[in-house]
Write a protein that holds these residues in place. Sequence first.
Motif, PDB file in Angstrom:
ATOM      1  N   ASN A 398      -6.526  51.218 -16.626  1.00 62.12           N
ATOM      2  CA  ASN A 398      -5.856  52.539 -15.991  1.00 62.12           C
ATOM      3  C   ASN A 398      -6.922  53.640 -15.709  1.00 62.12           C
ATOM      4  OD1 ASN A 398      -3.101  51.459 -16.133  1.00 62.12           O
ATOM      5  ND2 ASN A 398      -2.692  52.552 -18.223  1.00 62.12           N
ATOM      6  N   ILE A 399      -7.862  53.570 -16.699  1.00 61.47           N
ATOM      7  CA  ILE A 399      -8.969  54.791 -16.348  1.00 61.47           C
ATOM      8  C   ILE A 399      -9.868  54.223 -15.062  1.00 61.47           C
ATOM      9  CG2 ILE A 399     -11.110  55.662 -17.310  1.00 61.47           C
ATOM     10  CD1 ILE A 399      -9.547  55.620 -20.195  1.00 61.47           C
ATOM     11  N   PHE A 400     -10.046  52.823 -15.410  1.00 60.81           N
ATOM     12  CA  PHE A 400     -11.003  52.124 -14.070  1.00 60.81           C
ATOM     13  C   PHE A 400     -10.279  52.206 -12.829  1.00 60.81           C
ATOM     14  CE2 PHE A 400     -13.203  49.433 -17.869  1.00 60.81           C
ATOM     15  CZ  PHE A 400     -14.154  50.652 -17.919  1.00 60.81           C
ATOM     16  N   ALA A 401      -9.019  52.192 -12.892  1.00 64.45           N
ATOM     17  CA  ALA A 401      -8.248  52.035 -11.601  1.00 64.45           C
ATOM     18  C   ALA A 401      -8.107  53.397 -11.017  1.00 64.45           C
ATOM     19  CB  ALA A 401      -6.772  51.295 -11.925  1.00 64.45           C
ATOM     20  N   ALA A 402      -7.700  54.312 -12.021  1.00 66.46           N
ATOM     21  CA  ALA A 402      -7.963  55.670 -11.320  1.00 66.46           C
ATOM     22  C   ALA A 402      -9.162  56.309 -10.780  1.00 66.46           C
ATOM     23  CB  ALA A 402      -7.404  56.696 -12.601  1.00 66.46           C
ATOM     24  N   ASN A 403     -10.145  55.740 -11.216  1.00 72.11           N
ATOM     25  CA  ASN A 403     -11.570  56.149 -10.940  1.00 72.11           C
ATOM     26  C   ASN A 403     -12.116  55.086  -9.677  1.00 72.11           C
ATOM     27  OD1 ASN A 403     -12.470  58.764 -12.421  1.00 72.11           O
ATOM     28  ND2 ASN A 403     -11.413  57.346 -13.707  1.00 72.11           N
ATOM     29  N   GLY A 404     -11.338  54.040  -9.512  1.00 71.41           N
ATOM     30  CA  GLY A 404     -11.889  53.027  -8.327  1.00 71.41           C
ATOM     31  C   GLY A 404     -13.033  52.283  -9.119  1.00 71.41           C
ATOM     32  N   TYR A 405     -12.993  52.045 -10.107  1.00 69.91           N
ATOM     33  CA  TYR A 405     -14.302  51.116 -10.837  1.00 69.91           C
ATOM     34  C   TYR A 405     -13.848  49.846 -10.967  1.00 69.91           C
ATOM     35  CZ  TYR A 405     -16.342  55.744 -12.421  1.00 69.91           C
ATOM     36  OH  TYR A 405     -16.894  57.043 -12.336  1.00 69.91           O
ATOM     37  N   LEU A 406     -12.291  49.374 -10.873  1.00 73.21           N
ATOM     38  CA  LEU A 406     -12.154  47.881 -10.956  1.00 73.21           C
ATOM     39  C   LEU A 406     -12.743  47.023  -9.951  1.00 73.21           C
ATOM     40  CD1 LEU A 406      -8.233  47.798 -11.787  1.00 73.21           C
ATOM     41  CD2 LEU A 406     -10.418  47.147 -13.248  1.00 73.21           C
ATOM     42  N   GLN A 407     -12.901  47.547  -8.708  1.00 73.32           N
ATOM     43  CA  GLN A 407     -13.735  46.736  -7.624  1.00 73.32           C
ATOM     44  C   GLN A 407     -15.052  46.579  -8.025  1.00 73.32           C
ATOM     45  OE1 GLN A 407     -13.195  48.547  -3.601  1.00 73.32           O
ATOM     46  NE2 GLN A 407     -14.691  47.014  -2.514  1.00 73.32           N
ATOM     47  N   ASP A 408     -15.718  47.693  -8.490  1.00 71.97           N
ATOM     48  CA  ASP A 408     -17.002  47.680  -9.055  1.00 71.97           C
ATOM     49  C   ASP A 408     -17.043  46.676 -10.184  1.00 71.97           C
ATOM     50  OD1 ASP A 408     -17.888  49.673  -7.320  1.00 71.97           O
ATOM     51  OD2 ASP A 408     -17.711  51.387  -8.740  1.00 71.97           O
ATOM     52  N   MET A 409     -16.230  46.632 -11.170  1.00 73.12           N
ATOM     53  CA  MET A 409     -16.366  45.748 -11.980  1.00 73.12           C
ATOM     54  C   MET A 409     -16.310  44.132 -11.652  1.00 73.12           C
ATOM     55  SD  MET A 409     -13.551  45.124 -15.324  1.00 73.12           S
ATOM     56  CE  MET A 409     -13.936  46.682 -15.769  1.00 73.12           C
ATOM     57  N   GLY A 410     -15.499  44.247 -10.275  1.00 74.24           N
ATOM     58  CA  GLY A 410     -15.300  42.784  -9.920  1.00 74.24           C
ATOM     59  C   GLY A 410     -16.673  42.324  -9.165  1.00 74.24           C
ATOM     60  N   SER A 411     -17.432  43.402  -8.632  1.00 79.13           N
ATOM     61  CA  SER A 411     -18.466  42.946  -8.001  1.00 79.13           C
ATOM     62  C   SER A 411     -19.811  42.747  -9.118  1.00 79.13           C
ATOM     63  CB  SER A 411     -19.143  44.203  -7.307  1.00 79.13           C
ATOM     64  OG  SER A 411     -18.143  44.723  -6.331  1.00 79.13           O
ATOM     65  N   ASP A 412     -19.843  43.273 -10.177  1.00 78.02           N
ATOM     66  CA  ASP A 412     -20.820  43.115 -11.213  1.00 78.02           C
ATOM     67  C   ASP A 412     -20.384  41.635 -11.790  1.00 78.02           C
ATOM     68  OD1 ASP A 412     -21.870  45.561 -10.924  1.00 78.02           O
ATOM     69  OD2 ASP A 412     -20.489  46.555 -12.516  1.00 78.02           O
ATOM     70  N   LEU A 413     -19.229  41.308 -11.954  1.00 80.81           N
ATOM     71  CA  LEU A 413     -18.792  40.105 -12.431  1.00 80.81           C
ATOM     72  C   LEU A 413     -19.421  38.910 -11.610  1.00 80.81           C
ATOM     73  CD1 LEU A 413     -15.273  40.660 -14.070  1.00 80.81           C
ATOM     74  CD2 LEU A 413     -17.344  40.231 -15.455  1.00 80.81           C
ATOM     75  N   LYS A 414     -19.177  39.333 -10.395  1.00 84.18           N
ATOM     76  CA  LYS A 414     -19.542  38.148  -9.167  1.00 84.18           C
ATOM     77  C   LYS A 414     -21.046  37.971  -9.370  1.00 84.18           C
ATOM     78  CE  LYS A 414     -17.241  37.926  -5.330  1.00 84.18           C
ATOM     79  NZ  LYS A 414     -16.839  38.285  -3.937  1.00 84.18           N
ATOM     80  N   VAL A 415     -21.881  39.032  -9.480  1.00 80.61           N
ATOM     81  CA  VAL A 415     -23.063  39.084  -9.715  1.00 80.61           C
ATOM     82  C   VAL A 415     -23.668  38.278 -11.052  1.00 80.61           C
ATOM     83  CG1 VAL A 415     -25.446  40.509 -10.088  1.00 80.61           C
ATOM     84  CG2 VAL A 415     -23.744  41.095  -8.363  1.00 80.61           C
ATOM     85  N   ARG A 416     -23.185  38.503 -11.840  1.00 78.23           N
ATOM     86  CA  ARG A 416     -23.221  37.636 -13.109  1.00 78.23           C
ATOM     87  C   ARG A 416     -23.056  36.308 -13.027  1.00 78.23           C
ATOM     88  NH1 ARG A 416     -19.911  40.715 -18.035  1.00 78.23           N
ATOM     89  NH2 ARG A 416     -20.233  42.795 -16.906  1.00 78.23           N
ATOM     90  N   LYS A 417     -21.888  35.987 -12.185  1.00 79.70           N
ATOM     91  CA  LYS A 417     -21.817  34.492 -11.893  1.00 79.70           C
ATOM     92  C   LYS A 417     -22.598  34.030 -11.104  1.00 79.70           C
ATOM     93  CE  LYS A 417     -16.437  34.309 -12.214  1.00 79.70           C
ATOM     94  NZ  LYS A 417     -15.404  33.425 -11.918  1.00 79.70           N
ATOM     95  N   ALA A 418     -23.134  34.840 -10.272  1.00 82.14           N
ATOM     96  CA  ALA A 418     -24.312  34.206  -9.570  1.00 82.14           C
ATOM     97  C   ALA A 418     -25.621  33.901 -10.309  1.00 82.14           C
ATOM     98  CB  ALA A 418     -24.721  35.174  -8.548  1.00 82.14           C
ATOM     99  N   VAL A 419     -25.847  34.877 -11.433  1.00 82.92           N
ATOM    100  CA  VAL A 419     -26.980  34.625 -12.143  1.00 82.92           C
ATOM    101  C   VAL A 419     -26.681  33.243 -13.051  1.00 82.92           C
ATOM    102  CG1 VAL A 419     -28.162  35.603 -14.259  1.00 82.92           C
ATOM    103  CG2 VAL A 419     -27.431  37.102 -12.442  1.00 82.92           C
ATOM    104  N   LYS A 420     -25.497  33.154 -13.592  1.00 85.10           N
ATOM    105  CA  LYS A 420     -25.426  32.049 -14.285  1.00 85.10           C
ATOM    106  C   LYS A 420     -25.466  30.588 -13.594  1.00 85.10           C
ATOM    107  CE  LYS A 420     -21.670  29.915 -17.443  1.00 85.10           C
ATOM    108  NZ  LYS A 420     -21.871  28.594 -16.846  1.00 85.10           N
ATOM    109  N   PHE A 421     -24.975  30.799 -12.302  1.00 87.21           N
ATOM    110  CA  PHE A 421     -25.056  29.497 -11.320  1.00 87.21           C
ATOM    111  C   PHE A 421     -26.567  29.351 -11.227  1.00 87.21           C
ATOM    112  CE2 PHE A 421     -25.954  27.838  -7.184  1.00 87.21           C
ATOM    113  CZ  PHE A 421     -25.130  26.872  -7.041  1.00 87.21           C
ATOM    114  N   LEU A 422     -27.439  30.153 -10.994  1.00 88.19           N
ATOM    115  CA  LEU A 422     -28.959  30.031 -10.837  1.00 88.19           C
ATOM    116  C   LEU A 422     -29.406  29.349 -12.143  1.00 88.19           C
ATOM    117  CD1 LEU A 422     -30.190  33.264  -9.022  1.00 88.19           C
ATOM    118  CD2 LEU A 422     -29.978  30.944  -8.142  1.00 88.19           C
ATOM    119  N   VAL A 423     -29.118  29.802 -13.312  1.00 89.60           N
ATOM    120  CA  VAL A 423     -29.777  29.303 -14.476  1.00 89.60           C
ATOM    121  C   VAL A 423     -29.090  27.864 -14.743  1.00 89.60           C
ATOM    122  CG1 VAL A 423     -29.434  29.553 -17.303  1.00 89.60           C
ATOM    123  CG2 VAL A 423     -29.780  31.547 -15.652  1.00 89.60           C
TER     124      VAL A 423
END
Length: 429
Positions: A398-423
């Motif tokens: 609820n805190i993240f949603a209210a501050n618009g951070y859920l989308q940022d969280m999704g972007s960060d997780l996607k970047v982490r998936k890309a790192v894992k893919f490279l490894v």
Amino acid sequence: MTANWEKIEKNVGVLEVEVDAEQVALALDKAFRKVVQKVNVPGFRKGKVPRGIFEARFGIESLYQDAIDILLPDAYTKAIDEAGIDPIDRPEVDVEQFGKGQPFKFKAKVTVKPEVKLGDYKGLVVPAADAEVSDDEVNAELERLQQRHAELVTLDEGPAQMGDHTSIDFEGFLDGVPFDGGKGENYSLELGSGSFIPGFEEQVAGLNIAEEKDINVTFPENYQAENLAGKAVVFKVKLNELKRKNLPALDDEFAKDVSEFDTLEEYKADLANKLKERKAKDAEVARETAIVDKATEAAELEVPQVMVDSEITHMLKDFENRLSQQGMNLELYYQFSGQDEAALKAQMQADAEKRVRNNLVLEEIAKAENLEVSDADIEVELENLSKLYNRPAEELRNIFAANGYLQDMGSDLKVRKAVKFLVDNSKSA
């Protein structure tokens, strides 16, 4: 509504938007309901002036700016979605047409994320990091723990040595005149901590208790106080108190005091295992960093300065938060380090540019490999954060949603998936 995107240079383009007249009429209605609450017209209570009388007295044009303010944000958001662009800065908006019974037309000059041309990023070869722990490393860790558990003993006489904890009085003079901020009494200073300008602490070493001394130093050229930058000054210093670390013996008793083990050998074996685990994690991070750096070096892109500036702002905020956890703030840091905000930002420039470049490449790899973040991924991340901060996952959501951070969280997780893919798709040398 219609939107047309045309690139004019590198990562800059013009977005032409047209909003139909019906939406303009609705925005004018909303603007009237807002403005009429604030106007005074003889014979009418506030908020009760008929629309016709209002327009006859003030003109329909008096509603235009409020109507534009109502329409523009939503129209711009829908337009960038329709055009499929990803802005990275505030647009420069030029209103071309707005009027009653007319479509609303505007142009927005928009800076977007740069195009990334990927190079080779699969099968990258990087050296395998060494995670073995030597006896010297175990002994160094043991000595560090010995220092941490040392007892500070007040001495009756000197001389002071590097590593000692002192209490001093000091006053600084420039050309024989005291300068602002250059005086302190009973100031606690650990010699060798680097708290003062270069050369100061080394000259305090050697003083005896109650002894006074003139210390000659030169302020750094980039010191924040311009009247002192690069200037040679004299500090009159008196040593008031001297404390020295009394190191505990490295024996079985020490092991019992600082751990659950009965002997020093058992404790050292446990230290070796923990160091090996830590070194293995560090090696994993180092390997990830090397792989990402290699993928980034193979890519072609130009990093916009606006993205670098934004990253520097985030880095500066993180740095300020870390300082506050240590009981400091930026003002004190600038005073002790001789830097100012401009110098600190310049110091962060290269690292910020590298972070932005890496993220842009990783985002492009995620796109090329169709790496997506699911709702389940978000839930797992929220559960992890819940354990870290000891707060319910739903509350954090609820805190993240209210501050618009859920989308940022999704972007960060996607970047982490890309790192894992490279490894996962890399090789060890």
